[in-house]
Design a protein around this motif. Structure first.
Motif, PDB file in Angstrom:
ATOM      1  N   ASP A   1      29.864  23.959  80.503  1.00 56.46           N
ATOM      2  CA  ASP A   1      30.946  22.979  80.433  1.00 56.46           C
ATOM      3  C   ASP A   1      30.718  22.044  79.246  1.00 56.46           C
ATOM      4  OD1 ASP A   1      33.314  21.800  81.388  1.00 56.46           O
ATOM      5  OD2 ASP A   1      32.178  20.255  82.453  1.00 56.46           O
ATOM      6  N   LYS A   2      31.772  21.723  78.541  1.00 53.73           N
ATOM      7  CA  LYS A   2      31.769  20.807  77.397  1.00 53.73           C
ATOM      8  C   LYS A   2      30.964  21.329  76.210  1.00 53.73           C
ATOM      9  CE  LYS A   2      32.551  16.695  80.182  1.00 53.73           C
ATOM     10  NZ  LYS A   2      32.126  15.348  80.501  1.00 53.73           N
ATOM     11  N   GLU A   3      30.804  22.658  76.111  1.00 51.97           N
ATOM     12  CA  GLU A   3      30.104  23.281  74.990  1.00 51.97           C
ATOM     13  C   GLU A   3      31.039  24.283  74.319  1.00 51.97           C
ATOM     14  OE1 GLU A   3      26.680  22.920  74.044  1.00 51.97           O
ATOM     15  OE2 GLU A   3      26.500  21.273  75.469  1.00 51.97           O
ATOM     16  N   TYR A   4      30.799  24.552  73.028  1.00 52.76           N
ATOM     17  CA  TYR A   4      31.643  25.458  72.254  1.00 52.76           C
ATOM     18  C   TYR A   4      30.789  26.351  71.373  1.00 52.76           C
ATOM     19  CZ  TYR A   4      34.987  22.084  73.864  1.00 52.76           C
ATOM     20  OH  TYR A   4      35.724  21.283  74.667  1.00 52.76           O
TER      21      TYR A   4
ATOM     22  N   HIS B   1      27.843  20.694  71.705  1.00 49.56           N
ATOM     23  CA  HIS B   1      28.408  19.844  72.761  1.00 49.56           C
ATOM     24  C   HIS B   1      29.658  19.161  72.226  1.00 49.56           C
ATOM     25  CE1 HIS B   1      28.682  16.488  75.652  1.00 49.56           C
ATOM     26  NE2 HIS B   1      28.150  17.378  76.476  1.00 49.56           N
ATOM     27  N   HIS B   2      30.599  18.887  73.109  1.00 48.64           N
ATOM     28  CA  HIS B   2      31.878  18.306  72.661  1.00 48.64           C
ATOM     29  C   HIS B   2      31.686  16.988  71.921  1.00 48.64           C
ATOM     30  CE1 HIS B   2      32.855  14.981  75.529  1.00 48.64           C
ATOM     31  NE2 HIS B   2      31.894  15.576  76.210  1.00 48.64           N
ATOM     32  N   ASP B   3      30.630  16.245  72.184  1.00 47.93           N
ATOM     33  CA  ASP B   3      30.357  14.998  71.463  1.00 47.93           C
ATOM     34  C   ASP B   3      29.969  15.243  70.003  1.00 47.93           C
ATOM     35  OD1 ASP B   3      30.869  13.515  73.736  1.00 47.93           O
ATOM     36  OD2 ASP B   3      28.761  13.307  74.287  1.00 47.93           O
ATOM     37  N   GLN B   4      29.570  16.468  69.680  1.00 50.89           N
ATOM     38  CA  GLN B   4      29.165  16.808  68.314  1.00 50.89           C
ATOM     39  C   GLN B   4      30.334  17.287  67.459  1.00 50.89           C
ATOM     40  OE1 GLN B   4      26.216  19.636  69.806  1.00 50.89           O
ATOM     41  NE2 GLN B   4      24.680  18.515  68.626  1.00 50.89           N
ATOM     42  N   VAL B   5      31.487  17.498  68.076  1.00 48.01           N
ATOM     43  CA  VAL B   5      32.648  18.006  67.354  1.00 48.01           C
ATOM     44  C   VAL B   5      33.470  16.820  66.867  1.00 48.01           C
ATOM     45  CG1 VAL B   5      34.725  19.441  67.492  1.00 48.01           C
ATOM     46  CG2 VAL B   5      32.656  20.075  68.769  1.00 48.01           C
TER      47      VAL B   5
ATOM     48  N   VAL C   1      35.969  27.962  66.088  1.00 49.29           N
ATOM     49  CA  VAL C   1      35.615  27.938  67.508  1.00 49.29           C
ATOM     50  C   VAL C   1      36.089  29.255  68.123  1.00 49.29           C
ATOM     51  CG1 VAL C   1      35.929  26.810  69.731  1.00 49.29           C
ATOM     52  CG2 VAL C   1      35.807  25.442  67.660  1.00 49.29           C
TER      53      VAL C   1
ATOM     54  N   THR D   1      25.261  26.689  71.113  1.00 48.87           N
ATOM     55  CA  THR D   1      26.561  26.017  71.246  1.00 48.87           C
ATOM     56  C   THR D   1      26.476  24.561  70.808  1.00 48.87           C
ATOM     57  OG1 THR D   1      26.058  25.482  73.548  1.00 48.87           O
ATOM     58  CG2 THR D   1      27.300  27.506  73.141  1.00 48.87           C
TER      59      THR D   1
ATOM     60  N   MET E   1      34.784  29.087  74.357  1.00 53.87           N
ATOM     61  CA  MET E   1      35.066  27.863  75.104  1.00 53.87           C
ATOM     62  C   MET E   1      34.220  27.855  76.378  1.00 53.87           C
ATOM     63  SD  MET E   1      37.489  26.498  73.261  1.00 53.87           S
ATOM     64  CE  MET E   1      38.409  25.384  74.280  1.00 53.87           C
TER      65      MET E   1
END
Length: 84
Positions: free
Chosen positions: A50-53, A72-76, A2, A70, A5
């Motif tokens: 927001d909420k992407e990496y 999404h935080h749900d994919q991490v 990562v 990027t 952020m």
């Protein structure tokens, strides 16, 4: 890894990837032919939402965020650990 952020500025160029002006990888867009695309399809500058990496590999042949964008935080999944 990562490297970007939410709120960070990403710049994808022909030669390197930049996060907030700092290089996070050189080698550019060597895999565009594999995807049957041109470098211009991927060269861009944007702010990570927001909420992407932004994930960047450390080899030139990594299909990372410079190609697929990027995550999404749900994919991490998983846990992160500091390495000293």
């Amino acid at each position: 890894i990562v490297d970007g952020m939410p709120g960070d500025k990403v710049s994808i160029t022909q030669d390197e990837n930049l996060i907030n002006g700092e290089s996070v990888g050189t080698g550019g867009l060597l895999l565009v032919n594999t995807l049957q695309k041109t470098p211009e399809d991927f060269i861009k500058t944007y702010i990570i939402p927001d909420k992407e990496y932004f994930f960047a590999g450390r080899t030139n042949n990594s299909f990372d965020s410079r190609y697929w964008g990027t995550a999404h935080h749900d994919q991490v999944l998983g846990r992160a650990y500091a390495i000293y």
